[in-house]
Write a protein that holds these residues in place. Structure first.
Motif, PDB file in Angstrom:
ATOM      1  N   ASN A 113       6.673 -18.119  -3.578  1.00  7.59           N
ATOM      2  CA  ASN A 113       6.216 -18.897  -2.649  1.00  7.59           C
ATOM      3  C   ASN A 113       4.616 -18.630  -2.350  1.00  7.59           C
ATOM      4  O   ASN A 113       3.641 -19.292  -2.375  1.00  7.59           O
ATOM      5  CB  ASN A 113       6.151 -18.740  -0.957  1.00  7.59           C
ATOM      6  N   GLY A 114       4.659 -17.558  -2.778  1.00  4.92           N
ATOM      7  CA  GLY A 114       2.882 -16.661  -2.340  1.00  4.92           C
ATOM      8  C   GLY A 114       3.147 -15.360  -2.494  1.00  4.92           C
ATOM      9  O   GLY A 114       3.523 -14.544  -3.711  1.00  4.92           O
ATOM     10  N   GLY A 115       2.235 -14.635  -2.406  1.00  3.99           N
ATOM     11  CA  GLY A 115       2.127 -12.978  -2.470  1.00  3.99           C
ATOM     12  C   GLY A 115       3.137 -11.977  -2.200  1.00  3.99           C
ATOM     13  O   GLY A 115       3.169 -11.052  -3.096  1.00  3.99           O
ATOM     14  N   LEU A 116       4.072 -12.381  -0.890  1.00  2.00           N
ATOM     15  CA  LEU A 116       4.855 -11.317  -1.069  1.00  2.00           C
ATOM     16  C   LEU A 116       5.954 -11.394  -2.412  1.00  2.00           C
ATOM     17  O   LEU A 116       6.292 -10.922  -3.395  1.00  2.00           O
ATOM     18  CB  LEU A 116       5.867 -12.061   0.612  1.00  2.00           C
ATOM     19  N   GLY A 117       6.325 -12.934  -2.971  1.00  2.00           N
ATOM     20  CA  GLY A 117       7.247 -12.942  -4.190  1.00  2.00           C
ATOM     21  C   GLY A 117       6.813 -12.039  -5.274  1.00  2.00           C
ATOM     22  O   GLY A 117       7.100 -12.354  -6.033  1.00  2.00           O
ATOM     23  N   PRO A 262      10.598 -22.453   2.359  1.00  2.51           N
ATOM     24  CA  PRO A 262       9.056 -21.275   2.453  1.00  2.51           C
ATOM     25  C   PRO A 262       8.921 -20.585   3.713  1.00  2.51           C
ATOM     26  O   PRO A 262       9.674 -20.645   4.928  1.00  2.51           O
ATOM     27  CB  PRO A 262       8.049 -22.398   3.122  1.00  2.51           C
ATOM     28  N   ASN A 263       8.622 -18.919   3.533  1.00  2.00           N
ATOM     29  CA  ASN A 263       8.397 -18.287   4.125  1.00  2.00           C
ATOM     30  C   ASN A 263       7.245 -18.076   5.378  1.00  2.00           C
ATOM     31  O   ASN A 263       8.101 -17.277   6.331  1.00  2.00           O
ATOM     32  CB  ASN A 263       8.500 -17.058   3.155  1.00  2.00           C
ATOM     33  N   ASP A 264       6.646 -19.052   5.484  1.00  2.00           N
ATOM     34  CA  ASP A 264       5.463 -18.541   6.414  1.00  2.00           C
ATOM     35  C   ASP A 264       5.923 -18.955   7.547  1.00  2.00           C
ATOM     36  O   ASP A 264       5.905 -18.796   9.095  1.00  2.00           O
ATOM     37  CB  ASP A 264       4.082 -19.859   6.374  1.00  2.00           C
ATOM     38  N   ASN A 349       6.810  -3.969   5.488  1.00  9.34           N
ATOM     39  CA  ASN A 349       6.324  -5.525   6.690  1.00  9.34           C
ATOM     40  C   ASN A 349       5.397  -6.115   5.932  1.00  9.34           C
ATOM     41  O   ASN A 349       4.359  -4.974   5.266  1.00  9.34           O
ATOM     42  CB  ASN A 349       5.845  -4.744   7.940  1.00  9.34           C
ATOM     43  N   HIS A 350       5.022  -7.180   5.672  1.00 12.91           N
ATOM     44  CA  HIS A 350       4.092  -7.713   5.228  1.00 12.91           C
ATOM     45  C   HIS A 350       3.661  -8.919   5.869  1.00 12.91           C
ATOM     46  O   HIS A 350       2.769  -9.708   6.219  1.00 12.91           O
ATOM     47  CB  HIS A 350       4.310  -8.937   4.245  1.00 12.91           C
ATOM     48  N   THR A 351       3.656  -8.755   7.630  1.00  6.51           N
ATOM     49  CA  THR A 351       3.020  -9.873   8.472  1.00  6.51           C
ATOM     50  C   THR A 351       3.181  -9.074  10.207  1.00  6.51           C
ATOM     51  O   THR A 351       3.973  -7.786   9.962  1.00  6.51           O
ATOM     52  CB  THR A 351       3.777 -11.086   8.284  1.00  6.51           C
ATOM     53  N   GLY A 426       3.808  -0.652   5.905  1.00  5.66           N
ATOM     54  CA  GLY A 426       2.477  -1.282   5.823  1.00  5.66           C
ATOM     55  C   GLY A 426       2.203  -1.701   3.980  1.00  5.66           C
ATOM     56  O   GLY A 426       1.590  -0.861   3.492  1.00  5.66           O
ATOM     57  N   VAL A 427       1.341  -3.088   4.427  1.00  8.10           N
ATOM     58  CA  VAL A 427       0.912  -3.430   2.675  1.00  8.10           C
ATOM     59  C   VAL A 427      -0.624  -2.831   2.161  1.00  8.10           C
ATOM     60  O   VAL A 427      -1.197  -3.479   1.156  1.00  8.10           O
ATOM     61  CB  VAL A 427       1.361  -4.316   2.135  1.00  8.10           C
ATOM     62  N   ALA A 428      -1.703  -2.248   3.295  1.00 13.90           N
ATOM     63  CA  ALA A 428      -3.131  -1.780   3.107  1.00 13.90           C
ATOM     64  C   ALA A 428      -3.191  -1.129   4.490  1.00 13.90           C
ATOM     65  O   ALA A 428      -2.171  -1.356   5.104  1.00 13.90           O
ATOM     66  CB  ALA A 428      -3.865  -3.470   2.843  1.00 13.90           C
ATOM     67  N   THR A 455      -0.816   0.533  -0.562  1.00 20.73           N
ATOM     68  CA  THR A 455      -1.692  -0.287  -0.153  1.00 20.73           C
ATOM     69  C   THR A 455      -1.215  -1.381  -1.204  1.00 20.73           C
ATOM     70  O   THR A 455      -0.609  -0.846  -3.086  1.00 20.73           O
ATOM     71  CB  THR A 455      -3.158   0.012  -0.979  1.00 20.73           C
ATOM     72  N   ASN A 456      -1.275  -2.659  -1.437  1.00 15.53           N
ATOM     73  CA  ASN A 456      -0.331  -3.624  -3.185  1.00 15.53           C
ATOM     74  C   ASN A 456      -1.267  -3.037  -4.264  1.00 15.53           C
ATOM     75  O   ASN A 456      -2.823  -2.516  -4.220  1.00 15.53           O
ATOM     76  CB  ASN A 456      -0.585  -4.458  -1.934  1.00 15.53           C
ATOM     77  N   GLY A 457      -0.446  -3.417  -5.082  1.00  9.93           N
ATOM     78  CA  GLY A 457      -1.297  -3.794  -6.293  1.00  9.93           C
ATOM     79  C   GLY A 457      -0.940  -5.138  -7.241  1.00  9.93           C
ATOM     80  O   GLY A 457       0.235  -5.680  -6.744  1.00  9.93           O
ATOM     81  N   LYS A 643      -5.341 -10.161  10.083  1.00 13.31           N
ATOM     82  CA  LYS A 643      -4.404 -11.354  10.384  1.00 13.31           C
ATOM     83  C   LYS A 643      -3.839 -10.943   8.835  1.00 13.31           C
ATOM     84  O   LYS A 643      -2.777 -11.625   8.663  1.00 13.31           O
ATOM     85  CB  LYS A 643      -4.546 -12.622  10.514  1.00 13.31           C
ATOM     86  N   GLU A 644      -4.466 -11.191   7.878  1.00 14.62           N
ATOM     87  CA  GLU A 644      -3.781 -10.518   6.171  1.00 14.62           C
ATOM     88  C   GLU A 644      -3.594  -9.650   5.976  1.00 14.62           C
ATOM     89  O   GLU A 644      -4.364  -9.031   6.319  1.00 14.62           O
ATOM     90  CB  GLU A 644      -4.973 -11.194   5.561  1.00 14.62           C
ATOM     91  N   ALA A 645      -1.904  -9.631   5.916  1.00 18.58           N
ATOM     92  CA  ALA A 645      -1.132  -7.342   6.203  1.00 18.58           C
ATOM     93  C   ALA A 645      -2.406  -7.199   4.728  1.00 18.58           C
ATOM     94  O   ALA A 645      -2.651  -6.264   4.877  1.00 18.58           O
ATOM     95  CB  ALA A 645      -0.173  -7.824   4.967  1.00 18.58           C
ATOM     96  N   SER A 646      -2.401  -7.642   3.875  1.00 17.22           N
ATOM     97  CA  SER A 646      -3.240  -7.185   2.448  1.00 17.22           C
ATOM     98  C   SER A 646      -4.447  -7.949   1.593  1.00 17.22           C
ATOM     99  O   SER A 646      -5.272  -8.206   1.556  1.00 17.22           O
ATOM    100  CB  SER A 646      -2.122  -6.400   1.270  1.00 17.22           C
ATOM    101  N   GLY A 647      -3.573  -9.439   1.021  1.00 17.65           N
ATOM    102  CA  GLY A 647      -3.842 -10.152  -0.216  1.00 17.65           C
ATOM    103  C   GLY A 647      -4.442  -8.685  -1.573  1.00 17.65           C
ATOM    104  O   GLY A 647      -3.513  -8.393  -1.387  1.00 17.65           O
ATOM    105  N   THR A 648      -4.054 -10.473  -2.369  1.00 24.51           N
ATOM    106  CA  THR A 648      -3.301  -8.888  -3.664  1.00 24.51           C
ATOM    107  C   THR A 648      -4.296 -10.397  -4.248  1.00 24.51           C
ATOM    108  O   THR A 648      -4.696  -9.560  -6.042  1.00 24.51           O
ATOM    109  CB  THR A 648      -1.998  -9.653  -4.289  1.00 24.51           C
ATOM    110  N   GLY A 649      -4.318 -11.394  -3.961  1.00 26.75           N
ATOM    111  CA  GLY A 649      -5.662 -12.318  -5.051  1.00 26.75           C
ATOM    112  C   GLY A 649      -6.816 -11.856  -4.660  1.00 26.75           C
ATOM    113  O   GLY A 649      -7.507 -11.865  -6.460  1.00 26.75           O
TER     114      GLY A 649
HETATM  115  C1  GFP Z   1       2.037 -11.885   2.695  1.00 27.93           C
HETATM  116  C2  GFP Z   1       0.824 -11.102   3.164  1.00 27.93           C
HETATM  117  C3  GFP Z   1       0.054 -10.811   2.089  1.00 27.93           C
HETATM  118  C4  GFP Z   1       0.634  -9.799   1.206  1.00 27.93           C
HETATM  119  C5  GFP Z   1       1.340  -9.967   0.465  1.00 27.93           C
HETATM  120  C6  GFP Z   1       2.521  -8.678  -0.701  1.00 27.93           C
HETATM  121  O1  GFP Z   1       1.566 -12.687   1.490  1.00 27.93           O
HETATM  122  O2  GFP Z   1      -1.323 -10.479   3.088  1.00 27.93           O
HETATM  123  O3  GFP Z   1      -0.717  -9.040   0.364  1.00 27.93           O
HETATM  124  O4  GFP Z   1       2.344 -10.904   1.433  1.00 27.93           O
HETATM  125  O5  GFP Z   1       2.575  -7.989   0.465  1.00 27.93           O
HETATM  126  F1  GFP Z   1       0.442 -12.468   4.211  1.00 27.93           F
HETATM  127  P1  GFP Z   1       2.347 -14.262   1.617  1.00 27.93           P
HETATM  128  O6  GFP Z   1       3.663 -13.870   1.038  1.00 27.93           O
HETATM  129  O7  GFP Z   1       2.452 -14.319   2.959  1.00 27.93           O
HETATM  130  O8  GFP Z   1       1.351 -14.786   0.375  1.00 27.93           O
END
Ligand code: GFP
Length: 799
Positions: A113-117, A262-264, A349-351, A426-428, A455-457, A643-649
């Motif tokens: 779906n997004g960041g996690l994958g 979808p995971n959200d 944990n991502h959220t 956690g991721v950040a 922290t993510n990379g 609210k945003e665990a880390s972000g990678t974009g």
């Molecule tokens: C989730 C979190 C993001 C984080 C990623 C990877 O992403 O903040 O960067 O996991 O740890 F919300 P989504 O799968 O929700 O996009």
């Protein structure tokens, strides 16, 4: 590894065979056939000539369990890692072909779906590159996430994305790795802790391996499980009346791995999702144990040699599954089994969002997995004793309410993960701190030393080397050593940040990347954008907490200001969006539609030409991100703080020379620290001030009433200006902003507008701007996923 001469011979021989089998000559091959030929060639080269599996040295082997792996296109990436990219290009040139065009033929397997994958994919790349022994375990979905298009009214349209897994040349079927997975049925006590489970149905799991090719490293498998069975089964037996839609009651086992949820929004009560999770875990845990024992090691040695990393709670059921095997199949006592399992699992944990923390109805879990629920009850009882011992009477109720795995007829998967793992991360940094302070304070007291931050990379191979070849060539010229393998070497360009020749070269690359993206936008949307404008980018899945609607409100306000005062000094902007909304997420879909509605009006307004433009590119995916990121000037990271665990974009964009416009959320905080505050633009409420805002009783309407610009922006969204006169189309979104606004968009609007003005002003001084962007590239080497993996090695996976 293959020498250049050997590769040429292999190339010619394989091409001959490929053409002969089709009665074609090379000049008759279509680009798609060239892709298939090259993918097959690269796959064979990987398997036959690249070292497999890193040896176990001072580390454990990592079994990375994730329901999603957003791996993106593989061919270009693999050729780079094999060191055969240029060689292949030269071979193709003999036939008048260009590798870049051929690579465009590959379809992204949309297995996430997004960041996690995507994070999971970056980590596999880094582990293979660093020779960290690892295997990824996931599901072989027939349809990945849906394909996105836009309808006439700008609404999101969804269709199945059959990513052609049946013709995917970069995987192979491991017929010898078949697993059997049971569901339902009865449990009977044998003795002590040992039970016998007679499942009602069994499904077979077949393995497909995709070799993950590390950069000058090793190749290690991503193992994806696919379900099949001779007969269909009736899910209605598990049905408590309203779990399932009527049409999904009878499930063909082969379809178990058909769709990716979808995971959200946690798929509340979706028996199929729970079945997928168990199927994934049962196949993977059995495979891990089989491999471990095959090496002559004992069960007690499992934690010494293996770690099972849980990517979020989706594979949490692996914990009771391992316990079940140890107890019922291998006859261990509870104490022995627990001692092994609790030292084997680690959980990321991502959220913090409550709705994304999975919980399953106890009754559903009992019906589907009757043995596992007994194990979960046992874990819960054991935990209760620990909590009773650690907290005094006055504290107990609150502590138990937070920590219980089974509570109120629900199984709390995040709690199961914390209790069953030896490490939680956690991721950040800010997110990891909030996990301890807000989500699990009682656990932090109970399990001292269990909580960490990693922290993510992002992998520099894909996100700089492959996505931005021009910048890569410039970096190669000025950096001693291979920055692709050690991203901290990027700091060598810091002294060049003010150097006029370097600035000119760096800026020219950005400009060329913008032109390439402009061509893509024109081809997709028929919109000619101004390449002298700021390319302002927000690309990510759609969610209210990510606040794409804050961006939208600013666009509307800017439009209105330009209409009212066309002569104002204005720095031209192209706002670029991409992202999907989960099909069942109404509000996120409203936001998508509203952006398209606004884009439609603005892009057609002759007064805006070359000044203000909005491009929403459909069907966001890894390969599209690779085109947008190198061309971005501004990176929108505007989630509500906390609210945003880390972000990678945010990392990818900044490393490619975009200035972060963001809140103090997730990894933005660390990006600002590394890049320097003067090289980012931070705005909005902080975690603490959001808390205060809520304590005072946040009323979004007050902001609307007191800010004429904001009021006008919202009013025009409501009055049909952007919906062909339809005043109902965006009613829900407008109502939500005015009456709820849980993510405080209105509270941050004024501060965001000011931040946007700062961006515009800074951009006008191009010398200072380019210097800032160079410093972003130079100073953010720490955001390589290689660093993250090293953090995991030293903080979590160490023996
Ligand atoms: C989730 C979190 C993001 C984080 C990623 C990877 O992403 O903040 O960067 O996991 O740890 F919300 P989504 O799968 O929700 O996009």
């Amino acid at each position: 590894m293959l020498s250049s001469q050997q590769f040429q011979t292999l190339f010619d021989a394989t091409l001959n065979r490929y053409c002969e089998a089709r009665f074609l000559t090379p000049s008759q091959l279509s680009d798609t056939q060239w892709y298939q030929f090259l993918a097959t060639l690269s796959h064979q080269t990987v398997l036959q000539h690249f070292p497999a599996n890193a040896p176990l040295a001072n580390t454990r082997k990592v079994n990375y369990l994730s329901m999603e792996f957003l791996i993106g296109r593989l061919l270009g990436n693999n050729l780079l890692s094999l060191g055969l990219y240029d060689e292949t290009n030269q071979q193709l040139a003999k036939y008048g072909k260009n590798l870049v065009d051929i690579l465009e033929q590959e379809r992204d397997p949309s297995l996430g779906n997004g960041g996690l994958g995507r994070l999971a994919a970056c980590y596999l790349d880094s582990m293979a590159s660093l020779s960290q022994p690892a295997i990824g375990y996931g599901l072989h979905y027939q349809y990945g996430l849906f394909k996105q298009a836009f309808g006439d009214e700008g609404q999101q349209l969804e269709s199945g994305d059959g990513w052609e897994r049946d013709f995917y040349p970069q995987q192979y079927h491991r017929a010898d790795f078949r697993q059997t997975v049971g569901f339902g049925g009865k449990v009977s006590l044998i003795s002590g802790d040992k039970y016998a489970w007679q499942p009602e149905w069994t499904i077979f799991g077949e393995a497909f391996d995709l070799p993950v090719v590390g950069y000058k490293g090793v190749q290690q498998p991503l193992r994806l499980w696919q379900g099949y069975s001779e007969s269909a089964f009736d899910l209605a037996t598990f049905n408590d009346g309203d779990y399932l839609d009527a049409e999904s009651r009878v499930v063909d086992a082969a379809k178990l791995t058909k769709v990716l949820y979808p995971n959200d929004n946690h798929a509340e009560g979706k028996a199929l999702r729970l079945m997928q999770q168990y199927f994934h875990c049962a196949c993977s845990v059995a495979d891990i144990l089989k491999n471990h024992l095959a090496q002559g090691r004992t069960l007690e040695q499992l934690p010494e040699f293996e770690v099972i990393q849980l990517n979020d709670t989706h594979p949490a059921i692996a914990i009771p599954e391992l316990l079940r095997l140890l107890l019922d199949q291998y006859d261990l006592s509870w104490e022995q089994a627990w001692a092994i399992a609790s030292k084997t699992f680690a959980y990321t944990n991502h959220t913090l969002l409550p709705e994304a923390l999975e919980q399953w109805d106890q009754k559903l879990l009992t019906q589907l997995l009757p043995r596992h629920i007994l194990i979960i009850e046992r874990i819960n009882d054991q935990l209760r004793q620990q909590v009773e011992a650690a907290f005094d009477k006055a504290e107990f109720d609150a502590a138990w309410q937070e920590t219980a795995v089974l509570f109120d007829q629900r199984v709390r998967m995040a709690n199961l993960c914390v209790v069953g793992s030896f490490a939680v991360n956690g991721v950040a940094q800010i997110h990891s701190d909030l996990v301890v302070s807000d989500l699990f304070p009682a656990y932090a007291r109970l399990f001292e030393g269990r909580f960490h931050n990693v922290t993510n990379g992002i992998t520099p191979r894909r996100w700089i080397r492959q996505a931005n070849p021009k910048l890569s060539a410039l970096l190669d010229q000025h950096i001693q050593g291979d920055w692709t393998q050690d991203l901290s070497l990027l700091n060598q360009i810091e002294p060049l940040a003010k150097n006029p020749a370097f600035q000119t070269a760096y800026r020219a690359i950005k400009q060329q990347n913008k032109q390439a993206l402009a061509a893509e936008i024109e081809q997709t949307l028929g919109l000619k954008v101004n390449c002298e404008a700021i390319f302002d980018v927000q690309i990510k899945r759609f969610h209210e907490y990510k606040r794409q609607h804050l961006n939208l409100l600013n666009i509307i306000a800017t439009y209105q200001s330009l209409k009212a005062n066309p002569q104002q000094d204005f720095v031209p902007r192209v706002f670029i969006f991409a992202g999907k909304a989960a099909p069942g997420y109404f509000m996120a879909k409203q936001i998508i539609q509203a952006i398209n509605g606004v884009a439609n009006v603005i892009n057609q307004d002759p007064d805006m030409q070359g000044k203000l433009q909005v491009a929403f590119l459909p069907d966001y995916r890894v390969s599209l991100a690779e085109k947008i990121i190198p061309a971005a000037d501004v990176s929108e990271q505007i989630s509500l703080a906390g609210k945003e665990a880390s972000g990678t974009g945010n990392m990818k964009l900044a490393l490619n020379g975009a200035i972060t416009l963001g809140t103090l959320d997730g990894a933005n905080v660390e990006i600002a620290e590394f890049a320097g505050n003067e090289n980012v633009v931070i705005f909005g409420h902080t975690v603490d001030s959001v808390r205060e805002l809520r304590e005072q009783g946040y009323v979004s309407k007050t902001y609307y009433e007191q800010d004429a610009v904001l009021k006008q922006a919202i009013d025009t969204l409501a009055d049909g200006t952007f919906s062909n006169g339809d005043t109902e189309r965006f009613e829900a979104l407008v109502n939500d902003m005015l009456n709820h606004d849980y993510f405080c968009v209105l509270a941050d609007f004024a501060s965001y507008r000011e931040a946007q003005d700062i961006v515009a002003k800074r951009y006008q001084d191009q010398t200072a701007w380019v210097e800032s962007t160079i410093l972003n590239t130079a100073r953010l080497g720490a955001f390589s996923s290689d660093r993250s993996i090293r953090d995991y090695q030293t903080r979590i996976w160490k023996k």
